[in-house]
Write an enzyme that holds these catalytic residues in place. Structure first.
Site, PDB file in Angstrom:
ATOM      1  N   SER A 267       0.794  -1.285   0.043  1.00  0.00           N
ATOM      2  CA  SER A 267       0.137   0.008   0.069  1.00  0.00           C
ATOM      3  C   SER A 267       0.690   1.101  -0.118  1.00  0.00           C
ATOM      4  O   SER A 267       1.694   1.486  -0.717  1.00  0.00           O
ATOM      5  CB  SER A 267      -1.016  -0.204   1.205  1.00  0.00           C
ATOM      6  OG  SER A 267      -2.227   0.631   0.878  1.00  0.00           O
ATOM      7  N   LYS A 271       4.431   1.903  -2.026  1.00  0.00           N
ATOM      8  CA  LYS A 271       4.807   3.155  -3.032  1.00  0.00           C
ATOM      9  C   LYS A 271       6.221   3.643  -2.542  1.00  0.00           C
ATOM     10  O   LYS A 271       7.277   4.135  -3.385  1.00  0.00           O
ATOM     11  CB  LYS A 271       3.860   4.449  -2.695  1.00  0.00           C
ATOM     12  CG  LYS A 271       2.386   4.385  -2.922  1.00  0.00           C
ATOM     13  CD  LYS A 271       1.395   5.255  -2.651  1.00  0.00           C
ATOM     14  CE  LYS A 271       0.067   5.273  -2.044  1.00  0.00           C
ATOM     15  NZ  LYS A 271      -0.881   4.554  -2.617  1.00  0.00           N
ATOM     16  N   TRP A 358      -9.819   0.130  -5.681  1.00  0.00           N
ATOM     17  CA  TRP A 358      -9.234   1.722  -5.165  1.00  0.00           C
ATOM     18  C   TRP A 358      -7.686   1.843  -5.755  1.00  0.00           C
ATOM     19  O   TRP A 358      -7.197   2.791  -6.384  1.00  0.00           O
ATOM     20  CB  TRP A 358      -9.174   1.790  -3.856  1.00  0.00           C
ATOM     21  CG  TRP A 358      -8.983   3.070  -3.400  1.00  0.00           C
ATOM     22  CD1 TRP A 358      -8.248   3.304  -2.640  1.00  0.00           C
ATOM     23  CD2 TRP A 358      -9.345   4.311  -3.447  1.00  0.00           C
ATOM     24  NE1 TRP A 358      -7.806   4.554  -2.262  1.00  0.00           N
ATOM     25  CE2 TRP A 358      -8.850   5.119  -2.889  1.00  0.00           C
ATOM     26  CE3 TRP A 358     -10.488   4.790  -4.255  1.00  0.00           C
ATOM     27  CZ2 TRP A 358      -9.316   6.984  -2.668  1.00  0.00           C
ATOM     28  CZ3 TRP A 358     -10.814   6.149  -4.126  1.00  0.00           C
ATOM     29  CH2 TRP A 358     -10.256   7.066  -3.453  1.00  0.00           C
ATOM     30  N   HIS A 409      -7.631  -5.730  -0.128  1.00  0.00           N
ATOM     31  CA  HIS A 409      -6.520  -4.938  -0.123  1.00  0.00           C
ATOM     32  C   HIS A 409      -5.609  -5.201   1.357  1.00  0.00           C
ATOM     33  O   HIS A 409      -6.093  -5.272   2.436  1.00  0.00           O
ATOM     34  CB  HIS A 409      -6.927  -3.530   0.066  1.00  0.00           C
ATOM     35  CG  HIS A 409      -5.681  -2.533   0.350  1.00  0.00           C
ATOM     36  ND1 HIS A 409      -4.886  -2.121  -0.924  1.00  0.00           N
ATOM     37  CD2 HIS A 409      -5.218  -1.685   1.297  1.00  0.00           C
ATOM     38  CE1 HIS A 409      -4.028  -1.351  -0.536  1.00  0.00           C
ATOM     39  NE2 HIS A 409      -4.220  -1.141   0.915  1.00  0.00           N
TER      40      HIS A 409
HETATM   41  C1  GCU Z   1      -5.673   4.815   1.036  1.00  0.00           C
HETATM   42  C2  GCU Z   1      -5.056   5.601   0.142  1.00  0.00           C
HETATM   43  C3  GCU Z   1      -4.014   4.574  -0.791  1.00  0.00           C
HETATM   44  C4  GCU Z   1      -3.020   4.099   0.100  1.00  0.00           C
HETATM   45  C5  GCU Z   1      -3.940   3.217   1.150  1.00  0.00           C
HETATM   46  C6  GCU Z   1      -3.000   2.563   2.414  1.00  0.00           C
HETATM   47  O1  GCU Z   1      -6.482   3.946   0.494  1.00  0.00           O
HETATM   48  O2  GCU Z   1      -5.676   6.069  -0.640  1.00  0.00           O
HETATM   49  O3  GCU Z   1      -3.277   5.366  -1.736  1.00  0.00           O
HETATM   50  O4  GCU Z   1      -2.225   3.007  -0.661  1.00  0.00           O
HETATM   51  O5  GCU Z   1      -4.475   3.988   2.056  1.00  0.00           O
HETATM   52  O6  GCU Z   1      -1.874   3.060   2.473  1.00  0.00           O
HETATM   53  O7  GCU Z   1      -3.543   1.643   3.024  1.00  0.00           O
END
Ligand code: GCU
Length: 435
Positions: A267, A271, A358, A409
């Protein structure tokens, strides 16, 4: 105004709101706009990139600086190797299965800010081991119930969640709460080590973090006399930088083969892992787990999370320029397949999950697919179809792997089994020596 007019006005307002909503959170493939991706192998001045040399000396640095300029902000430099101190070693951890070490890495000259690194290496080892390394969400003690892991003292986002106090700090009950995300035993029994640290040791994940007394961002800028208003790094940039500092330590650890370290993240921390792996070519393998917008997903697809959403919800993650591309993704001089291209020719594994719309599973696949152009320069095989594989059917081509796990997720045993299998193929000492 007559009743009929009010009715019509209400109908119009509702349709506008719904249209706006649908546009904001598009989950329909047919609503993905037609887009043209910036080419991996074409310089900004339009010149084609035909050789590995041109890629490595011209286009790769160009893409790197575009990501710093327009997405993550400028990466700051380490003035010197940071000081570290090994604070504990247990050679009989986990019932003798592993050696556990805790290391403090001092981030600031005054030692006020420190990163607490947790390292496990398997005891059944004949030589320095390959590693998986990544940041965790809740503190090192959350990755395994091992009672001897030090409990992180920093604020977390988990106020009142099991294991955490109202003020967000952790208590004893947080031990192992995220163990399923790390699968430590499976990692160790396959002969790999694990290194992890709490991302908030580097910079807390709060948009107001820079107003807090202890924050690395402000300390760094002040101590290095960086003027405010420059294109400063966002929090993801700091996290990625921290991953490289963790690797600096691993290079000095005799139990570890630092030429065989896979950087991994889930998540938002995915990144950071991808940005770290893109910049720091010492990482031998890069794993993106559900990293989505600002990580794996093609921004121009406008499916699920968009630049608008992410820069509104978490402006602190990025440099100041990224938000300018909200609803103007076509003007962004890069897209995220080029972030993966920066990993070439090193092995890359991208994973989505089927219910995580998402993060845009198809956009994540396409980024891995289009990154292939850089891999082709190295005569490596690449993903051959622009159509993603079916859910639950992993694909691999050359040194690129992808799967879309059924489910939500998360990062699970299913994902880890595939990462370990992939690492077994691509992190052999002989292969790494060849590169
Ligand atoms: C949110 C955010 C995402 C991210 C995620 C996470 O959903 O919008 O971009 O990857 O959190 O880190 O759990």
């Amino acid at each position: 105004m007559g009743k009929a007019k009010i009715y019509l006005l209400l109908c119009w307002l509702t349709s506008q709101t719904l249209a706006g909503y649908a546009q904001k959170f598009n989950y329909k493939e047919e609503l993905v706009p037609v887009y043209t991706l910036p080419e991996v192998l074409k310089m900004q001045n339009g010149k084609p990139v035909k050789t590995k040399k041109d890629w490595e000396t011209k286009r790769r640095p160009e893409i790197m600086s575009l990501f710093q300029e327009h997405v993550f902000g400028q990466t700051m430099h380490v003035p010197k190797k940071l000081r570290h101190q090994v604070t504990s070693v247990d050679k009989a951890a986990l019932g003798g299965l592993a050696t556990r070490k805790e290391i403090t890495i001092f981030l600031t000259d005054d030692s006020a800010q420190k990163l607490n690194l947790l390292v496990y290496v398997p005891n059944r080892r004949k030589e320095p081991v390959p590693m998986f390394m990544g940041l965790n969400f809740g503190g090192n003690q959350t990755v395994h119930p091992d009672p001897d892991i030090s409990i992180n003292k920093n604020w977390t986002r988990f106020s009142n969640k099991p294991g955490f106090n109202k003020d967000g700090t952790a208590h004893e009950g947080s031990r192992g709460v995220y163990a399923s995300r790390w699968q430590l035993k499976a990692i160790l029994s396959k002969g790999y080590g694990l290194a992890t640290a709490y991302h908030g040791d580097l910079q807390l994940d709060r948009r107001d973090a820079t107003n807090l007394p202890q924050n690395f961002y402000s300390w760094y800028n002040q101590s290095r006399q960086i003027e405010p208003g420059k294109n400063q790094w966002g929090t993801i940039g700091i996290w990625a930088w921290g991953l490289s500092r963790m690797l600096d330590y691993l290079e000095q650890d005799a139990d570890v083969d630092a030429r065989r370290v896979a950087v991994i993240g889930h998540s938002r921390l995915g990144k950071a892992a991808v940005w770290a792996g893109a910049q720091d070519q010492r990482f031998a393998l890069v794993v993106s787990n559900n990293s989505g917008e600002g990580g794996a997903a093609i921004a121009r697809r406008k499916f699920g999370e968009t630049v608008q959403e992410i820069t509104q919800a978490a402006p602190h993650w990025f440099g100041p320029n990224f938000r300018k591309y909200a609803n103007k993704e076509d003007e962004l001089p890069v897209d995220f397949h080029q972030l993966f291209a920066l990993v070439a020719p090193r092995p890359l594994y991208v994973a989505s999950s089927s219910e995580d719309l998402w993060a845009d599973p198809k956009g994540e696949y396409l980024a891995a697919y289009h990154a292939g152009d850089a891999y082709k320069l190295y005569k490596l095989e690449t993903l051959c179809s622009s159509a993603p594989p079916a859910i639950g059917e992993p694909v691999e081509a050359g040194v690129i792997g992808y799967h879309n796990r059924p489910g939500q997720h998360e990062i699970t045993r299913y994902d880890w089994d595939l990462y370990l299998k992939f690492a077994d193929q691509h992190l052999k000492p002989t292969q790494v020596a060849k590169r």
